[in-house]
Design a protein around this motif. Structure first.
Motif, mmCIF file in Angstrom:
data_model
loop_
_atom_site.group_PDB
_atom_site.id
_atom_site.type_symbol
_atom_site.label_atom_id
_atom_site.label_comp_id
_atom_site.label_asym_id
_atom_site.label_seq_id
_atom_site.Cartn_x
_atom_site.Cartn_y
_atom_site.Cartn_z
ATOM 1 N N SER A 37 -68.968 16.265 -40.427
ATOM 2 C CA SER A 37 -68.587 14.865 -40.207
ATOM 3 C C SER A 37 -67.152 14.760 -39.725
ATOM 4 C CB SER A 37 -68.767 14.067 -41.504
ATOM 5 O OG SER A 37 -70.106 14.151 -41.966
ATOM 6 N N LEU A 38 -66.253 15.521 -40.349
ATOM 7 C CA LEU A 38 -64.846 15.465 -39.974
ATOM 8 C C LEU A 38 -64.639 15.969 -38.551
ATOM 9 C CD1 LEU A 38 -62.044 14.761 -41.176
ATOM 10 C CD2 LEU A 38 -61.821 17.189 -41.786
ATOM 11 N N SER A 39 -65.396 16.987 -38.167
ATOM 12 C CA SER A 39 -65.232 17.572 -36.834
ATOM 13 C C SER A 39 -65.523 16.558 -35.729
ATOM 14 C CB SER A 39 -66.149 18.787 -36.669
ATOM 15 O OG SER A 39 -67.510 18.407 -36.566
ATOM 16 N N LEU A 40 -66.402 15.607 -36.019
ATOM 17 C CA LEU A 40 -66.737 14.593 -35.009
ATOM 18 C C LEU A 40 -65.502 13.793 -34.603
ATOM 19 C CD1 LEU A 40 -70.115 13.187 -36.432
ATOM 20 C CD2 LEU A 40 -69.822 14.782 -34.538
ATOM 21 N N TYR A 41 -64.598 13.562 -35.551
ATOM 22 C CA TYR A 41 -63.436 12.720 -35.287
ATOM 23 C C TYR A 41 -62.248 13.502 -34.731
ATOM 24 C CZ TYR A 41 -65.908 8.881 -37.406
ATOM 25 O OH TYR A 41 -66.840 7.901 -37.656
ATOM 26 N N PHE A 42 -62.405 14.823 -34.627
ATOM 27 C CA PHE A 42 -61.366 15.633 -33.995
ATOM 28 C C PHE A 42 -61.723 15.962 -32.543
ATOM 29 C CE2 PHE A 42 -60.083 16.353 -38.361
ATOM 30 C CZ PHE A 42 -58.702 16.361 -38.258
ATOM 31 N N ARG A 43 -62.867 15.459 -32.079
ATOM 32 C CA ARG A 43 -63.254 15.664 -30.693
ATOM 33 C C ARG A 43 -62.858 14.444 -29.865
ATOM 34 N NH1 ARG A 43 -69.039 17.976 -32.705
ATOM 35 N NH2 ARG A 43 -68.135 19.642 -33.956
ATOM 36 N N GLU A 44 -63.058 14.537 -28.584
ATOM 37 C CA GLU A 44 -62.708 13.433 -27.694
ATOM 38 C C GLU A 44 -63.575 12.220 -28.008
ATOM 39 O OE1 GLU A 44 -60.951 11.068 -25.176
ATOM 40 O OE2 GLU A 44 -60.213 13.063 -25.689
ATOM 41 N N LEU A 45 -62.932 11.102 -28.345
ATOM 42 C CA LEU A 45 -63.665 9.916 -28.790
ATOM 43 C C LEU A 45 -63.735 8.854 -27.698
ATOM 44 C CD1 LEU A 45 -62.327 9.608 -32.453
ATOM 45 C CD2 LEU A 45 -64.457 10.640 -31.659
ATOM 46 N N THR A 46 -63.938 9.300 -26.462
ATOM 47 C CA THR A 46 -64.158 8.390 -25.342
ATOM 48 C C THR A 46 -65.303 8.948 -24.508
ATOM 49 O OG1 THR A 46 -62.705 9.510 -23.768
ATOM 50 C CG2 THR A 46 -61.675 7.917 -25.266
ATOM 51 N N PHE A 47 -65.651 8.230 -23.444
ATOM 52 C CA PHE A 47 -66.705 8.725 -22.566
ATOM 53 C C PHE A 47 -66.267 9.946 -21.762
ATOM 54 C CE2 PHE A 47 -68.395 4.414 -23.226
ATOM 55 C CZ PHE A 47 -69.695 4.751 -23.565
ATOM 56 N N PHE A 48 -65.010 10.352 -21.889
ATOM 57 C CA PHE A 48 -64.552 11.597 -21.285
ATOM 58 C C PHE A 48 -65.024 12.808 -22.085
ATOM 59 C CE2 PHE A 48 -61.450 8.774 -19.252
ATOM 60 C CZ PHE A 48 -61.432 9.286 -17.966
ATOM 61 N N ASN A 49 -65.757 12.589 -23.153
ATOM 62 C CA ASN A 49 -66.129 13.673 -24.063
ATOM 63 C C ASN A 49 -66.740 14.867 -23.342
ATOM 64 O OD1 ASN A 49 -67.999 15.188 -25.996
ATOM 65 N ND2 ASN A 49 -66.830 13.895 -27.397
ATOM 66 N N ASN A 50 -67.761 14.651 -22.504
ATOM 67 C CA ASN A 50 -68.318 15.748 -21.711
ATOM 68 C C ASN A 50 -69.032 15.189 -20.488
ATOM 69 O OD1 ASN A 50 -71.005 15.050 -22.286
ATOM 70 N ND2 ASN A 50 -71.125 16.437 -24.007
ATOM 71 N N ILE A 51 -69.600 16.060 -19.698
ATOM 72 C CA ILE A 51 -70.189 15.640 -18.424
ATOM 73 C C ILE A 51 -71.320 14.636 -18.618
ATOM 74 C CG2 ILE A 51 -71.698 16.517 -16.580
ATOM 75 C CD1 ILE A 51 -69.769 18.797 -16.214
ATOM 76 N N ASP A 52 -72.094 14.783 -19.697
ATOM 77 C CA ASP A 52 -73.192 13.841 -19.941
ATOM 78 C C ASP A 52 -72.682 12.423 -20.140
ATOM 79 O OD1 ASP A 52 -75.437 15.421 -19.646
ATOM 80 O OD2 ASP A 52 -75.371 16.151 -21.699
ATOM 81 N N THR A 53 -71.640 12.266 -20.960
ATOM 82 C CA THR A 53 -71.139 10.916 -21.219
ATOM 83 C C THR A 53 -70.304 10.382 -20.059
ATOM 84 O OG1 THR A 53 -69.318 11.929 -22.469
ATOM 85 C CG2 THR A 53 -71.174 11.094 -23.724
ATOM 86 N N MET A 54 -69.691 11.275 -19.275
ATOM 87 C CA MET A 54 -68.928 10.841 -18.111
ATOM 88 C C MET A 54 -69.822 10.491 -16.933
ATOM 89 S SD MET A 54 -65.973 13.783 -18.184
ATOM 90 C CE MET A 54 -65.200 13.275 -16.636
ATOM 91 N N GLY A 55 -71.031 11.011 -16.921
ATOM 92 C CA GLY A 55 -71.860 11.000 -15.726
ATOM 93 C C GLY A 55 -72.473 9.662 -15.374
ATOM 94 N N ARG A 56 -73.069 9.646 -14.193
ATOM 95 C CA ARG A 56 -73.666 8.423 -13.657
ATOM 96 C C ARG A 56 -74.799 7.916 -14.523
ATOM 97 N NH1 ARG A 56 -78.424 9.914 -11.070
ATOM 98 N NH2 ARG A 56 -78.597 12.083 -10.419
ATOM 99 N N ASN A 57 -75.545 8.820 -15.181
ATOM 100 C CA ASN A 57 -76.656 8.370 -16.016
ATOM 101 C C ASN A 57 -76.160 7.486 -17.153
ATOM 102 O OD1 ASN A 57 -78.611 9.699 -14.534
ATOM 103 N ND2 ASN A 57 -78.458 11.579 -15.726
#
Length: 554
Positions: free
Chosen positions: A87-107
């Protein structure tokens, strides 16, 4: 800083609009409900005034939850610690749509407006039940601090279900097994709304719980229906799940042939035989209907666009899945030993066989592994097979010293591998580049993405979409090289959506960056080659971070 409001506006309207589109594309929901209705009718016929018997299906031991003993308390603390770390690790990652290619992508950017398109023959996929929750979550919030709460609750529910399913395992051992699974890379990195694997686990574990209840008390056939219903939800969430349930079906049928419950006379009275084996019959019907839908809507398996994009060499696949394959192989050896010693259980053996099918198909037939440098070390395609085999292996390994050493070795390994994978997380670097460029406050930004920055063509589109989402009114033009300049590259990135440019900044071909352009180079294997492109141009390095360098052309 990039900030998102906690909640979106017009939440109910957005949910209604997205589900109105999601449910009725290609009328898939009507066909799916029709399939469930046929299966339900078969269930009623098979269980009407008939009681089947399923001895030796699962262990009958039942160890209630108790924290009175020290070893049980320590194991419970270990499980809680694993859950807290996840759970804690989730909040140490990028918390925007820049997180990875899937969240950044057109889909992702497209579904924020229109909702999910159900995968019903699209790109060689048949998983329409996947991502249904995305329509609700993104309608409620785009804030990943809130989205992470949803992900944590999903994980907590999976822990609860595993505790319910594995009540035949002594409490200390069970809690340690579940904790190890949570920390395993195959699960630890399934942590975004874009992954359907958590709901897949919920459906599969839930179906096994109801199978256990039914086979221990066949006088209540309702449990059988719930098991088959959840099985069908799992099948239509991720296609390769069919291999896991096919393993259960194959082993159960072979076992019944071995004990002569199925014999030549069974073919003379097929209905009577099916009523004696309602579980196998309903499972067969479910898999048959799924296969029919596949052949009707997809036509292809290995040659589907989805698999072709992710196809690697067997050696590359072994580099990704070597640990998971070791666990699967070890569980298979132990299972085979138990079969020879007549100490096995039908459902567990069927799950091990299904896990073998999954591993063989993924690694040696489809040769499928995640794409992009950030994703390639994440072995989540084997999440079901790994879960089954880890549980089986650690449940039935009797030697205490060997068990302790094995668990310790696994814990050390998965810790080191998680750290290694974390080092490849690129989301924060993408966001830092974006914020630096936007801070220049230029009237128009011309951003040239070097040719080797992304592994495949469509990945260049992630730059245009996520920048458009966060800075919709900013004048930004993207350029790249290495493609046929006669192709309008913006259309390459949005096939079928060519009239919806509002979710993209323009992307154009250009041989060389020009004066005033920012030239962005990613530190990949192509870094030195990309840098030669501006070798003879006047330029100045203006920004660098873990994964990128940015040059301003003078």
């Amino acid at each position: 800083m990039i900030t998102e409001p906690l909640f979106q506006k017009h939440i109910l309207d957005q949910i209604f609009n997205t589900f109105d589109r999601y449910l009725f594309v290609d009328n898939w929901i009507l066909q799916y409900l029709g399939a469930l209705f046929i299966i339900y009718l078969c269930y009623k016929v098979l269980t009407y005034k008939s009681v089947a018997f399923y001895p030796n299906f699962l262990p009958t031991e039942n160890y209630p939850v108790s924290l009175k003993q020290k070893d049980t308390l320590y194991a419970f603390v270990f499980l809680c610690s694993c859950f807290f770390i996840y759970s804690l690790s989730l909040y140490f990652r990028e918390l925007t749509f820049f997180n990875n290619i899937d969240t950044m992508g057109r889909n992702t950017m497209h579904l924020l407006q229109k909702g999910v398109t159900p995968m019903w023959g699209i790109n060689g996929r048949l998983s329409p039940v996947a991502f249904w929750d995305v329509n609700i979550i993104y309608a409620v919030t785009h804030n990943f601090k809130l989205i992470n709460i949803y992900i944590i609750l999903q994980t907590l529910f999976i822990v609860y279900l595993l505790n319910s399913l594995l009540n035949f395992i002594p409490q200390p051992k069970k809690e340690i097994i579940i904790g190890l699974f949570i920390l395993s890379p195959v699960f630890f990195w399934v942590n975004l709304i874009t992954y359907p694997e958590k709901w897949l686990l919920i459906y599969v574990i839930g179906s096994l719980i109801f199978l256990k209840k039914y086979t221990q008390n066949t006088s209540n056939p309702t449990n059988l229906w719930y098991a088959i219903l959840l099985t069908n939800l799992a099948l239509y969430t991720k296609e390769n799940t069919i291999l896991l349930y096919f393993g259960i079906l194959v082993y159960s049928v072979l076992y019944n042939i071995y004990i002569e419950k199925i014999n030549l006379s069974s073919f003379i009275h097929p209905l009577r035989t099916c009523r004696q084996l309602p579980l196998e019959t309903l499972l067969f019907i479910s898999l048959l209907i799924f296969a029919h839908f596949w052949l009707e809507n997809v036509y292809m398996i290995i040659d589907s666009p989805y698999l072709i994009l992710r196809e690697k060499t067997i050696i590359d696949c072994l580099k990704v899945y070597y640990f998971e394959l070791f666990i699967i192989l070890s569980a298979c050896i132990l299972c085979f030993k138990h079969i020879l010693q007549n100490k096995s259980y039908i459902l567990l053996n069927g799950l091990i066989l299904g896990s073998c099918f999954l591993a063989i198909f993924t690694v040696f037939i489809a040769k499928m592994a995640p794409i992009t440098s950030q994703m390639e070390s994440k072995p989540y395609y084997l999440i079901l097979a790994y879960m089954v085999c880890l549980i089986y292996l650690l449940s039935f390994l009797k030697n205490k010293k060997m068990w302790f050493l094995f668990v310790s070795a696994i814990l050390v390994y998965i810790t080191l591998r998680n750290i290694q994978i974390e080092q490849k997380e690129e989301g924060r670097s993408y966001r830092e580049v974006a914020q630096f460029l936007i801070s220049k406050n230029k009237e128009q930004l011309n951003l040239f993405i070097s040719q080797g920055s992304e592994p495949i063509v469509w990945c260049f589109g992630i730059w245009s979409t996520v920048y458009k989402y966060y800075w919709p009114n900013k004048k930004i033009h993207f350029f790249t090289s290495g493609f046929d300049k006669d192709i309008e590259t913006s259309k390459v990135f949005i096939p079928g959506w060519n009239n919806e440019y509002k979710i993209f900044h323009p992307i154009n071909y250009k041989k060389l960056p020009s004066q005033g352009d920012f030239y962005i180079i990613k530190k990949t294997e192509a870094f030195k080659f990309d840098k030669t492109l501006i070798r003879d141009l006047p330029q100045q390095k203006v920004f660098t971070n873990k994964f990128f360098e940015v040059y301003e052309i003078q």
